[in-house]
Structures are given as structure tokens and as C-alpha cells.
Design an enzyme around this catalytic site. Sequence first.
Site, PDB file in Angstrom:
ATOM      1  N   LYS A 109       0.861  -1.193   0.000  1.00 14.44           N
ATOM      2  CA  LYS A 109       0.000   0.000   0.000  1.00 14.44           C
ATOM      3  C   LYS A 109       0.888   1.230   0.000  1.00 14.44           C
ATOM      4  O   LYS A 109       2.003   1.200   0.527  1.00 14.44           O
ATOM      5  CB  LYS A 109      -0.891   0.024   1.244  1.00 14.44           C
ATOM      6  CG  LYS A 109      -2.102   0.908   1.101  1.00 14.44           C
ATOM      7  CD  LYS A 109      -3.188   0.205   0.309  1.00 14.44           C
ATOM      8  CE  LYS A 109      -4.402   1.072   0.093  1.00 14.44           C
ATOM      9  NZ  LYS A 109      -5.527   0.273  -0.434  1.00 14.44           N
TER      10      LYS A 109
HETATM   11  P1  NAD Z   1     -12.844   8.253  -2.847  1.00  9.46           P
HETATM   12  O1  NAD Z   1     -11.851   9.275  -2.495  1.00  9.46           O
HETATM   13  O2  NAD Z   1     -13.255   8.062  -4.256  1.00  9.46           O
HETATM   14  O3  NAD Z   1     -14.190   8.453  -2.016  1.00  9.46           O
HETATM   15  C1  NAD Z   1     -14.254   8.655  -0.643  1.00  9.46           C
HETATM   16  C2  NAD Z   1     -15.552   9.403  -0.383  1.00  9.46           C
HETATM   17  O4  NAD Z   1     -15.761   9.517   1.021  1.00  9.46           O
HETATM   18  C3  NAD Z   1     -15.547  10.822  -0.947  1.00  9.46           C
HETATM   19  O5  NAD Z   1     -16.757  11.077  -1.609  1.00  9.46           O
HETATM   20  C4  NAD Z   1     -15.372  11.681   0.295  1.00  9.46           C
HETATM   21  O6  NAD Z   1     -15.946  12.973   0.150  1.00  9.46           O
HETATM   22  C5  NAD Z   1     -16.089  10.861   1.332  1.00  9.46           C
HETATM   23  N1  NAD Z   1     -15.656  11.153   2.697  1.00  9.46           N
HETATM   24  C6  NAD Z   1     -14.417  11.470   3.136  1.00  9.46           C
HETATM   25  N2  NAD Z   1     -14.434  11.682   4.451  1.00  9.46           N
HETATM   26  C7  NAD Z   1     -15.702  11.477   4.861  1.00  9.46           C
HETATM   27  C8  NAD Z   1     -16.352  11.546   6.097  1.00  9.46           C
HETATM   28  N3  NAD Z   1     -15.701  11.877   7.206  1.00  9.46           N
HETATM   29  N4  NAD Z   1     -17.666  11.271   6.146  1.00  9.46           N
HETATM   30  C9  NAD Z   1     -18.354  10.942   5.032  1.00  9.46           C
HETATM   31  N5  NAD Z   1     -17.798  10.870   3.815  1.00  9.46           N
HETATM   32  C10 NAD Z   1     -16.485  11.139   3.735  1.00  9.46           C
HETATM   33  O7  NAD Z   1     -12.272   6.890  -2.234  1.00  9.46           O
HETATM   34  P2  NAD Z   1     -12.653   5.417  -2.633  1.00  9.46           P
HETATM   35  O8  NAD Z   1     -11.691   4.953  -3.652  1.00  9.46           O
HETATM   36  O9  NAD Z   1     -14.107   5.330  -2.886  1.00  9.46           O
HETATM   37  O10 NAD Z   1     -12.260   4.651  -1.282  1.00  9.46           O
HETATM   38  C11 NAD Z   1     -13.140   4.606  -0.171  1.00  9.46           C
HETATM   39  C12 NAD Z   1     -12.726   3.454   0.725  1.00  9.46           C
HETATM   40  O11 NAD Z   1     -12.725   2.237  -0.029  1.00  9.46           O
HETATM   41  C13 NAD Z   1     -11.318   3.546   1.324  1.00  9.46           C
HETATM   42  O12 NAD Z   1     -11.317   2.933   2.582  1.00  9.46           O
HETATM   43  C14 NAD Z   1     -10.488   2.709   0.355  1.00  9.46           C
HETATM   44  O13 NAD Z   1      -9.302   2.211   0.951  1.00  9.46           O
HETATM   45  C15 NAD Z   1     -11.465   1.605   0.050  1.00  9.46           C
HETATM   46  N6  NAD Z   1     -11.195   0.884  -1.197  1.00  9.46           N
HETATM   47  C16 NAD Z   1     -11.140   1.507  -2.390  1.00  9.46           C
HETATM   48  C17 NAD Z   1     -10.917   0.777  -3.554  1.00  9.46           C
HETATM   49  C18 NAD Z   1     -10.931   1.402  -4.924  1.00  9.46           C
HETATM   50  O14 NAD Z   1     -10.886   0.640  -5.922  1.00  9.46           O
HETATM   51  N7  NAD Z   1     -11.025   2.689  -5.064  1.00  9.46           N
HETATM   52  C19 NAD Z   1     -10.679  -0.603  -3.468  1.00  9.46           C
HETATM   53  C20 NAD Z   1     -10.743  -1.223  -2.224  1.00  9.46           C
HETATM   54  C21 NAD Z   1     -10.996  -0.471  -1.095  1.00  9.46           C
END
Ligand code: NAD
Length: 474
Positions: A109
Amino acid sequence: MSAATHQEPSFRDSVDMMFTRAASLMDLPPGMEEKIRVANSTYTVRFGVKLRGEIKTFTGYRSVHSEHAEPVKGGIRYSLDVNQNEVEALAALMTYKCALVEVPFGGSKGGLCIDPFEWEEDELERITRRFAYELIKRDLIHPAQNVPAPDMGTGAREMAWIADAYKRIKSDDINARACVTGKPRHLGGIAGRVEATGRGVEYALQEFFRHPEDVAKSGLSGTLDGKRVVVQGLGNVGYHAAKFLEEEDGCKIVGIIERDGAIVSAEGLNVEAVKNHVMENGGVKGFPGAQFTEDGKSILEHDCDILIPAAMESTINLGNAERIKAALIIEAANGPVTAGADEILRKKGCVIIPDMYANAGGVTVSYFEWVKNLSHIRFGRMQRRQQEAANNLLVDEIEALTGKTFSPGKRDKMLQGADELSLVRSGLDDTMRISYQSMAEIWHSRESEGVDLRTAAFLISIQRVAETYKSLGL
Ligand code: NAD
């Protein structure tokens, strides 16, 4: 009361505690538990970029948790909260996740301590390219050794910059495109990668609801149709999961939590319309026809059937676990439920579909993208038309033999050869179904020992990693 007042363990301690709980139920050779648990290495880099008339210094990390399989894989996160502990916890989760869903990668990561919203696009590009250069020169971005992907705060755009930075430095590497996944389609990306993690959450829920005995354990019944869902975070993962559940599975999205607060509607929210509103206004506030509250976190406790934390870690913690009403939590984010909260929720009878399974759709489709890049050919390119011709022959023959004709819609569907997107979705669906079934089997057979879905997931992945280490002679 805040989590801090309850002496919540750190995210990394939380992951370790869950790991240890599972490992204590296993018969591992001496020292194996420790070998698997610890991160192999974490590289910290501080680099300067000349921006807005001065040199700005940024701190970034790339942690490699386990090299039992290579390349190692894991996203790059852009957030001000990024730190070594967080990156190591996320790298560990990647090891367990890949082993669980049989993706042949070790866990890694990366993260950059930055608020991406603070910078213009051209500034972000320069920062990203510089960070990538620092990692590339140490083989921490490399098609055979370490392959990043998007995570919170990054997406296809950043992956394109990273791929290009790699190609410029290693111009003779014919597999250069495989150095990173989650790229735009025209730069070697794969159909269905952007939606993959959210799509995987949908497939995971569909599989869960195919097992009525498991659904009953949560206190729910029936199918996904009509289930009331609350989603935290309408980013890549949360948006796609919520959208598919609403549009394809008949779920009612009764609450959406974003940075600025949350909106609720008993009639259900139109996810696409909320997303457009967030894009235009920077938050959910003011979305017509819904009730807004500035205290977004309180909506985690809203009355609903399924809660989907899809924003960040530790949002369900000792401070609010007791008040969570959802019967089923699916961890779309990494580590959204702390170890302490996990215990409270389990005692309450809440079923938790764990992160290392629930959000594995991203790395699964990243694996497909990596294979595509190494084979230098789009999936389905060779077979599609041949398959269509064979289907055509078969359908014509059936119609001739029976004297009946298929309806035009059905005929078209039967004739269709598989394109890249349908192959990717099929591979992802298969992965999510099989992985769930392997977890559920252990859950059922060892429930009397306190094994739940998370512990079952750990038991499978620890066993798989341990077997690799044993075969390697470590
Ligand atoms: P992203 O940045 O696209 O989206 C995150 C969202 O959460 C945003 O809309 C943001 O405004 C919102 N957010 C941030 N802080 C917040 C809060 N305090 N309260 C409410 N909303 C809040 O990120 P993502 O890629 O969607 O990732 C989200 C989670 O999923 C993370 O934990 C990441 O590690 C996990 N994840 C992502 C992927 C991927 O393919 N992108 C894969 C596996 C796991």
C-alpha cells in the site's frame, strides 16, 4: 462520546487484533504467526516540488507487507491522514484480501500526505510524477514487483501519470503498462475497473442473499429488493455500490453521508441525482426532497437494514457501535469497523461482511487488467465473433428443427459473443461467489468456536499465506 475517550486501538492495532484472534484458532508452526503479521518493509520518502513560488515538501510511503507472492499490490492513497501505521495496516489487509480471493499477489500500500483538493490539476500532476519517480527508482513501482492502483483521493488520472512516468524512465520495458492498474481504457486500462469495487460490493450482497440461512442470522429475510440502505462516502466505491443496489437490485437508499453532513429520505434517494448534486455543490447539503443534518456521523445510527461504510477507517467504533441499528454491515471501505466495535456488534447479532472480502472487487479487476497488459491483447478479441457465429448456427438449427422462432430480443441475447466488460463482470462475479462460499463454509462449521465471517476470512487467508511460506522453506 468520541472513540478516543474509549481508548480505541489504532487502525493497525485493530487489524492486528483481528488477525491474532483468527491465528489463535490455528495450529501454525512456531514463529509463522509473527512472520505473516508484520510488514516486511516500509519506505518513507520526503521530496520537494517547486510550486507557487516556493519549494513544498511532501511525505509519502510505500509499504510492502508480504512478498510470499509477487508482484505485491495495493493502492496509493492521497489524504492528509496518511501515516506509516495506516499504510502498514492497509498493506496487511491487501495480503489477506489477495489470498482470500485467490489473486496471486502479495500485499502492499502507498500513500501521500496531501489534500488533493488543495492543488490545481497541473500541480497534482507534477507532485504525482515526482512521487512516482521516487518509487520507480527503488522498484516500488514495477510490473513484476510492485503494482499500485487507485485508492482514496486517487483515480484513473493519477494512474495515467504514474504509468507515463514509468514508461519514460524504463522505455525498454515491453510490459511497462502493467506497472500500475486502474488506468484509463485508452492507456491500457480494462473495461469495468472504475466500477469494480462498488460492483464487487453488489455481487457480495447478492451472494449473501442467495443463502437464506445466513440472511436469517442477521435477522433479515427475503431478497435485496426493498432493503433500506445507508451509505457513508459517495466516492468511487460508495457511489457505484449504491447506484447498482438502487438501480439493479431494488434497494432503497435511505441515507447518504458525505463530508459536509448527511441526507435521509424514507422514500429513497436517487443516487445519480445526489452524485450530480455533490459534484456541483461540493456536498449533499441542499439536495432537494431530503432531510439534511450537519452531524453526518449520526446517520450511521439511522434505522436501516444494510449499512455500507465506504469512506474511511474506524468510523464505526467504541463510541457509536452500541447505537448502530443496521442488521447487516458490509465493509466497502478498508477497516471501517474497529476491533472493539466488531465485538460489540457481534454480541448484538449484527452480521458483518468483512472488508478483505467485500471490497476485493477492485484488486480482482486490477488483476485482470495486469494480465491483459502482460498479454498485450484485450479480453474477448480473439473469440467474440467466432462465438457469435457458433451461437448463430445453433439458434438457426433450433429454429429450423422446431419450426418456431425466438423473439428478436432473446435471439440477440443468445447470439452475443462476450466482450471485455461482460468477461470482467463474469470473472468478478465468480470470484465474489466462490470466496463467499469458502468463508461461509468455515463460518458454519466453526461457529461454536466464535468464528464469524471476518474470522473465517482471516483463517482462509492466513492458511494460504502460511502454506506458501512452508513450501518456500521459510
Ligand atoms: P474516494 O476518495 O473516491 O471516495 C471517498 C468518499 O468519502 C468521498 O466522496 C469523500 O468525500 C467521502 N468522505 C471522506 N471523508 C468522509 C467523512 N468523514 N464522512 C463521510 N464521507 C467522507 O475513495 P474510494 O476509492 O471510494 O475509497 C473509499 C474506501 O474504499 C477507502 O477505505 C479505500 O481504501 C477503500 N477501497 C477503495 C478501492 C478502490 O478501488 N477505489 C478498493 C478497495 C478499497
